[in-house]
Design an enzyme around this catalytic site. Sequence first.
Site, mmCIF file in Angstrom:
data_model
loop_
_atom_site.group_PDB
_atom_site.id
_atom_site.type_symbol
_atom_site.label_atom_id
_atom_site.label_comp_id
_atom_site.label_asym_id
_atom_site.label_seq_id
_atom_site.Cartn_x
_atom_site.Cartn_y
_atom_site.Cartn_z
ATOM 1 N N GLY A 32 -1.874 -7.740 -7.972
ATOM 2 C CA GLY A 32 -2.869 -6.274 -8.969
ATOM 3 C C GLY A 32 -4.105 -6.474 -9.460
ATOM 4 O O GLY A 32 -4.479 -6.113 -10.413
ATOM 5 N N ALA A 33 -4.930 -7.431 -8.521
ATOM 6 C CA ALA A 33 -6.019 -7.740 -9.067
ATOM 7 C C ALA A 33 -7.218 -6.722 -8.511
ATOM 8 O O ALA A 33 -8.397 -7.216 -9.037
ATOM 9 C CB ALA A 33 -6.510 -9.166 -8.516
ATOM 10 N N GLY A 57 -7.797 -2.442 -13.211
ATOM 11 C CA GLY A 57 -7.060 -2.586 -14.413
ATOM 12 C C GLY A 57 -7.264 -4.222 -15.010
ATOM 13 O O GLY A 57 -8.344 -4.811 -14.820
ATOM 14 N N ILE A 58 -5.934 -4.420 -15.562
ATOM 15 C CA ILE A 58 -5.869 -5.941 -16.362
ATOM 16 C C ILE A 58 -5.996 -6.988 -15.091
ATOM 17 O O ILE A 58 -6.335 -8.124 -15.609
ATOM 18 C CB ILE A 58 -4.440 -5.948 -16.752
ATOM 19 C CG1 ILE A 58 -4.143 -4.754 -17.785
ATOM 20 C CG2 ILE A 58 -4.180 -7.096 -17.425
ATOM 21 C CD1 ILE A 58 -2.765 -4.731 -18.396
ATOM 22 N N GLY A 59 -5.578 -6.633 -14.084
ATOM 23 C CA GLY A 59 -5.529 -7.873 -13.186
ATOM 24 C C GLY A 59 -7.145 -8.216 -12.868
ATOM 25 O O GLY A 59 -7.506 -9.045 -12.905
ATOM 26 N N SER A 108 6.255 -5.253 -20.920
ATOM 27 C CA SER A 108 6.039 -3.842 -21.370
ATOM 28 C C SER A 108 7.062 -3.634 -22.601
ATOM 29 O O SER A 108 8.162 -3.965 -22.556
ATOM 30 C CB SER A 108 5.897 -2.612 -20.515
ATOM 31 O OG SER A 108 5.936 -1.654 -21.330
ATOM 32 N N TYR A 144 11.055 2.387 -14.456
ATOM 33 C CA TYR A 144 10.058 1.214 -14.930
ATOM 34 C C TYR A 144 10.612 0.397 -15.945
ATOM 35 O O TYR A 144 10.263 -0.700 -15.991
ATOM 36 C CB TYR A 144 8.653 1.895 -15.507
ATOM 37 C CG TYR A 144 7.445 1.402 -16.087
ATOM 38 C CD1 TYR A 144 6.875 0.602 -15.196
ATOM 39 C CD2 TYR A 144 7.460 1.057 -17.227
ATOM 40 C CE1 TYR A 144 5.775 -0.225 -15.541
ATOM 41 C CE2 TYR A 144 6.380 0.307 -17.737
ATOM 42 C CZ TYR A 144 5.537 -0.520 -16.846
ATOM 43 O OH TYR A 144 4.777 -1.059 -17.517
#
Length: 262
Positions: A9-10, A13-15, A123, A150
Amino acid sequence: MNRTVVVTGASAGIGLAAARRFAAAGDRLVLLGRDERRLAAAGAAIPGSTTIRADFADLGQVRAAAAAVAGACERIDVLANNAGGLHRGPRALVVNHLAGFLLAHLLLDRLVAGRARIVTTASLAESWGVLDADAPLRPSAWHRARWLAYASSKQANLLFTAEAARRWGPLGILPTAFFPGLVRSRFAASSPLFTLGKLVPVLFSSPDRAADTLQWLADAPAAQLVPGGYYFLRTLLPATRRSTDPGRAARLWESSLAAVGL
């Protein structure tokens, strides 16, 4: 630090924020992402990185990505298990849990060689998950709602982290998970947590601030961390019993092995 760091997930966002942080510290980056254009942009922003495209909804692509990572890396020092999304039904469990579970297993020899840290993005949504630990892909009326699907996948993330610590800790691997906060994004704006979080401003976070705990879990001396621990803002965070129960963790591990064909 001259480590090999794999981030899923790079491409945003966070990645991507975490990848930038690791690169700034001197680490070598392997970036996995679904969107070809965004992944190419991420690779261009981090000179020397390796990019590997994979859609985590397709376990065949996960297998191909694992082979590509193994071909590029003799060892992995950090696996940032960050990829995820908001989906209905079994797809949520595939993308958010089983894909990362499979990737870690296929790269296990590289993780052992690096005495790796596995850091999984979790989460607070785990608290309302309705995961079937014995059959995570079994159709469920509850999972017609994206946020319940989720939430169940986030329970799976924490159960995976706990069981990975038990099984792989003796091999030198240190798994942890973290809650990144409510990162301001289109994804977060549709979240029930986002609405509740307006009452608790500390929960809100930029991607870079969210990536701080991820990087800290990869960098901190092992003696400072709890194997299988769940963190927020560099501090241990309690999770529900459904996400930490050892029996559920062991059962989910076995059912997940069957689901991915291992």
